[in-house]
Scaffold this motif. Structure first.
Motif, mmCIF file in Angstrom:
data_model
loop_
_atom_site.group_PDB
_atom_site.id
_atom_site.type_symbol
_atom_site.label_atom_id
_atom_site.label_comp_id
_atom_site.label_asym_id
_atom_site.label_seq_id
_atom_site.Cartn_x
_atom_site.Cartn_y
_atom_site.Cartn_z
ATOM 1 N N ARG A 92 0.169 4.306 -2.497
ATOM 2 C CA ARG A 92 -0.007 5.690 -2.041
ATOM 3 C C ARG A 92 1.012 6.615 -2.682
ATOM 4 N NH1 ARG A 92 -0.455 2.954 2.981
ATOM 5 N NH2 ARG A 92 -2.653 2.668 3.472
ATOM 6 N N CYS B 83 0.822 -1.218 0.000
ATOM 7 C CA CYS B 83 0.000 0.000 0.000
ATOM 8 C C CYS B 83 0.850 1.260 0.000
ATOM 9 C CB CYS B 83 -0.952 -0.012 1.184
ATOM 10 S SG CYS B 83 -2.313 -1.180 0.955
ATOM 11 N N PRO C 178 -6.941 5.159 -2.398
ATOM 12 C CA PRO C 178 -7.337 3.764 -2.272
ATOM 13 C C PRO C 178 -7.673 3.146 -3.629
ATOM 14 C CG PRO C 178 -9.173 5.160 -1.651
ATOM 15 C CD PRO C 178 -7.998 6.070 -1.932
ATOM 16 N N ASP D 259 -6.040 -5.720 0.110
ATOM 17 C CA ASP D 259 -7.342 -5.429 0.720
ATOM 18 C C ASP D 259 -7.453 -6.220 2.017
ATOM 19 O OD1 ASP D 259 -9.976 -4.924 1.325
ATOM 20 O OD2 ASP D 259 -10.778 -5.648 -0.569
ATOM 21 N N ARG D 260 -6.998 -5.625 3.112
ATOM 22 C CA ARG D 260 -6.892 -6.342 4.387
ATOM 23 C C ARG D 260 -8.220 -6.886 4.899
ATOM 24 N NH1 ARG D 260 -3.437 -2.862 8.492
ATOM 25 N NH2 ARG D 260 -4.737 -1.193 7.705
ATOM 26 N N ASP D 261 -9.294 -6.116 4.759
ATOM 27 C CA ASP D 261 -10.576 -6.561 5.323
ATOM 28 C C ASP D 261 -11.517 -7.164 4.293
ATOM 29 O OD1 ASP D 261 -11.229 -4.226 4.011
ATOM 30 O OD2 ASP D 261 -11.971 -3.180 5.789
ATOM 31 N N CYS E 155 -5.962 -0.569 0.479
ATOM 32 C CA CYS E 155 -5.134 0.570 0.900
ATOM 33 C C CYS E 155 -5.973 1.758 1.351
ATOM 34 C CB CYS E 155 -4.177 0.988 -0.215
ATOM 35 S SG CYS E 155 -3.157 -0.352 -0.854
ATOM 36 N N ASP E 156 -7.080 1.452 2.051
ATOM 37 C CA ASP E 156 -7.978 2.513 2.488
ATOM 38 C C ASP E 156 -7.666 3.026 3.878
ATOM 39 O OD1 ASP E 156 -8.785 -0.013 3.367
ATOM 40 O OD2 ASP E 156 -10.892 0.503 3.436
ATOM 41 N N THR E 157 -6.689 2.441 4.541
ATOM 42 C CA THR E 157 -6.320 2.923 5.877
ATOM 43 C C THR E 157 -4.883 3.316 5.936
ATOM 44 O OG1 THR E 157 -5.874 0.675 6.604
ATOM 45 C CG2 THR E 157 -8.050 1.595 7.108
ATOM 46 N N ASP F 146 -13.187 -5.880 1.815
ATOM 47 C CA ASP F 146 -14.396 -5.126 1.473
ATOM 48 C C ASP F 146 -14.399 -4.571 0.054
ATOM 49 O OD1 ASP F 146 -12.523 -3.089 1.709
ATOM 50 O OD2 ASP F 146 -13.732 -1.863 3.070
#
Length: 73
Positions: free
Chosen positions: A44, A40, A50, A63-65, A71-73, A67
Motif C-alpha cells: 500500500r 500489505c 491491491p 492473498d489471505r482468501d 492486499c484488497d482489504t 481469490d
C-alpha cells in the motif's frame, strides 16, 4: 492563420493550462517487474495495492482468501 503543414492545437497539450495528463496522480508508481513486498502495508505504501494474480509483486502469501487479489482489504 494556422500553418497549412501543422494541425491546429487541440487545447490538451502540455502548454494548454489544462490537466496534467489526466492520470490518477500515481504516475511512476507502478511496481517494478521484480517487485516484492514484505506485507500489505508495504504494498500500500508503494501504491501497488491491491495486487492481482500475475501482477508484479503479487504473492499468494499476501492473498489471505486465495481469490487472486492480494492486499484488497
Amino acid at each position: 492563420m494556422p500553418d497549412a503543414g501543422k494541425p491546429a492545437a487541440s487545447g490538451d497539450g502540455p502548454d494548454s493550462g489544462g490537466e496534467d495528463g489526466g492520470g490518477d496522480g500515481k504516475e511512476g508508481t507502478a511496481p517494478a517487474p521484480d517487485a516484492t513486498y514484505a506485507n500489505c502495508a508495504a504494498a500500500r505504501e508503494a501504491g501497488a495495492a491491491p495486487l492481482h494474480r500475475g501482477d508484479p509483486g503479487y504473492s499468494r502469501s499476501l492473498d489471505r482468501d486465495g481469490d487472486g487479489v492480494a492486499c484488497d482489504t
